[in-house]
Design an enzyme around this catalytic site. Structure first.
Site, PDB file in Angstrom:
ATOM      1  N   LYS A   1     -59.149  -7.626 125.179  1.00  0.00           N
ATOM      2  CA  LYS A   1     -59.601  -7.889 126.539  1.00  0.00           C
ATOM      3  C   LYS A   1     -60.539  -6.784 127.027  1.00  0.00           C
ATOM      4  O   LYS A   1     -61.212  -6.934 128.018  1.00  0.00           O
ATOM      5  CB  LYS A   1     -58.380  -7.934 127.476  1.00  0.00           C
ATOM      6  CG  LYS A   1     -57.340  -8.957 127.109  1.00  0.00           C
ATOM      7  CD  LYS A   1     -56.088  -8.729 127.986  1.00  0.00           C
ATOM      8  CE  LYS A   1     -54.955  -9.570 127.491  1.00  0.00           C
ATOM      9  NZ  LYS A   1     -53.679  -9.188 128.182  1.00  0.00           N
TER      10      LYS A   1
ATOM     11  N   GLU B   1     -67.837  -4.246 121.810  1.00  0.00           N
ATOM     12  CA  GLU B   1     -66.545  -3.557 121.917  1.00  0.00           C
ATOM     13  C   GLU B   1     -66.528  -2.649 123.139  1.00  0.00           C
ATOM     14  O   GLU B   1     -67.566  -2.256 123.657  1.00  0.00           O
ATOM     15  CB  GLU B   1     -66.322  -2.688 120.655  1.00  0.00           C
ATOM     16  CG  GLU B   1     -65.235  -3.211 119.725  1.00  0.00           C
ATOM     17  CD  GLU B   1     -63.813  -3.103 120.289  1.00  0.00           C
ATOM     18  OE1 GLU B   1     -63.586  -3.277 121.497  1.00  0.00           O
ATOM     19  OE2 GLU B   1     -62.921  -2.842 119.482  1.00  0.00           O
ATOM     20  N   ASP B   2     -65.315  -2.299 123.553  1.00  0.00           N
ATOM     21  CA  ASP B   2     -65.180  -1.363 124.670  1.00  0.00           C
ATOM     22  C   ASP B   2     -65.295   0.088 124.194  1.00  0.00           C
ATOM     23  O   ASP B   2     -66.020   0.885 124.765  1.00  0.00           O
ATOM     24  CB  ASP B   2     -63.851  -1.583 125.419  1.00  0.00           C
ATOM     25  CG  ASP B   2     -62.624  -1.615 124.498  1.00  0.00           C
ATOM     26  OD1 ASP B   2     -62.769  -1.516 123.258  1.00  0.00           O
ATOM     27  OD2 ASP B   2     -61.502  -1.736 125.039  1.00  0.00           O
TER      28      ASP B   2
ATOM     29  N   ASP C   1     -63.075   4.203 118.553  1.00  0.00           N
ATOM     30  CA  ASP C   1     -62.177   5.355 118.580  1.00  0.00           C
ATOM     31  C   ASP C   1     -61.989   5.841 117.134  1.00  0.00           C
ATOM     32  O   ASP C   1     -62.870   6.506 116.591  1.00  0.00           O
ATOM     33  CB  ASP C   1     -60.876   4.896 119.248  1.00  0.00           C
ATOM     34  CG  ASP C   1     -59.903   6.018 119.526  1.00  0.00           C
ATOM     35  OD1 ASP C   1     -60.349   7.161 119.659  1.00  0.00           O
ATOM     36  OD2 ASP C   1     -58.694   5.756 119.617  1.00  0.00           O
TER      37      ASP C   1
ATOM     38  N   LYS D   1     -65.876   7.649 120.801  1.00  0.00           N
ATOM     39  CA  LYS D   1     -65.126   8.917 120.755  1.00  0.00           C
ATOM     40  C   LYS D   1     -65.290   9.482 119.352  1.00  0.00           C
ATOM     41  O   LYS D   1     -64.388   9.356 118.513  1.00  0.00           O
ATOM     42  CB  LYS D   1     -63.636   8.643 120.965  1.00  0.00           C
ATOM     43  CG  LYS D   1     -63.128   8.739 122.374  1.00  0.00           C
ATOM     44  CD  LYS D   1     -61.591   8.705 122.324  1.00  0.00           C
ATOM     45  CE  LYS D   1     -60.999   8.110 123.550  1.00  0.00           C
ATOM     46  NZ  LYS D   1     -59.538   7.869 123.412  1.00  0.00           N
TER      47      LYS D   1
ATOM     48  N   ARG E   1     -57.568  -2.025 134.318  1.00  0.00           N
ATOM     49  CA  ARG E   1     -58.780  -2.697 133.814  1.00  0.00           C
ATOM     50  C   ARG E   1     -59.768  -2.993 134.935  1.00  0.00           C
ATOM     51  O   ARG E   1     -60.958  -3.102 134.701  1.00  0.00           O
ATOM     52  CB  ARG E   1     -58.417  -4.033 133.144  1.00  0.00           C
ATOM     53  CG  ARG E   1     -57.619  -3.907 131.861  1.00  0.00           C
ATOM     54  CD  ARG E   1     -57.629  -5.253 131.146  1.00  0.00           C
ATOM     55  NE  ARG E   1     -56.567  -5.384 130.153  1.00  0.00           N
ATOM     56  CZ  ARG E   1     -56.651  -4.974 128.885  1.00  0.00           C
ATOM     57  NH1 ARG E   1     -57.758  -4.397 128.450  1.00  0.00           N
ATOM     58  NH2 ARG E   1     -55.641  -5.131 128.052  1.00  0.00           N
TER      59      ARG E   1
END
Ligand code: IMP
Ligand code: MG
Length: 181
Positions: free
Chosen positions: A42, A98-99, A102, A130, A166
């Site tokens: 999400k 993508e958010d 990582d 990141k 969110r």
């Protein structure tokens, strides 16, 4: 909710300029292609929604829900798809949205999985990166990156902690005491 935020890392106006910059690059790079934007739910919902409004080349959209699992120190992970794409991607130039990138494991496994379906091309775009957290075994590179962030747990603009935060309009660092209790 705001009391749980230590610091704002990406403000609303900075998000707007990131979306402007990346959408311009996409409009240039995909003008003679058949673009399919794949939103990874999400966390990418806000980024995806803002991005498509600035995209001027023809494009289709689709959604996926996937999680990666790594047991112990094993370097080979598995990806479980909870919601798959509706469309056949073999005719598309796929761009995964993508958010956050990582460790890189989720996106890496997702790219492997989708490339088996023989898309015309397959690239990745992430709002946040990141780099300090990257699994050294992962060589996957993003085609578009919004902003590099330090090794801190961030929430907002789609990103969550236990499904909360969110709906914050910016990306902020979550106070440690919120998840350390
Ligand atoms: P990766 O597989 O380690 O690259 O991370 C995959 C997923 O973990 C991301 O798509 C996010 O959903 C989640 N994630 C990683 N870092 C953060 C964070 O700082 N805040 C919220 N979610 C995160
Ligand atoms: Mg995610």
């Amino acid at each position: 909710m705001l009391n749980d935020i230590k610091e704002i890392l990406v403000s609303e106006s900075e998000i707007n300029s990131i979306v402007d910059r990346i959408s311009k690059q996409i409009n240039e790079d995909y003008k003679d292609k058949n673009l399919l934007l794949v939103c990874i739910l999400k966390g990418s919902v806000c980024f995806m929604a803002d991005l498509i409004k600035k995209i001027t080349v023809p494009c289709a959209i689709d959604f996926m829900v996937a999680k990666s699992y790594y047991a112990g120190t094993e370097s080979k992970g598995e990806i479980k798809i909870y919601k798959d794409l509706d469309v056949d991607i073999s005719n598309y130039d796929v761009l995964i949205v993508e958010d956050i990138f990582d460790s890189g494991r989720t996106l890496n496994l997702l790219v492997k999985k989708l490339s088996e379906r023989n898309p015309r091309s397959l690239e990745c775009c992430s709002l946040l990166d990141k780099p300090e957290r990257r699994d050294p075994d992962i060589s996957l590179k993003l085609k578009y990156t919004g902003k590099n962030v330090p090794d801190e747990f961030v929430v907002g603009y789609g990103l969550d902690y236990n499904e909360a935060y969110r709906n914050l309009p910016f990306v902020g660092v979550l106070k440690r005491e919120v998840y350390d209790k």
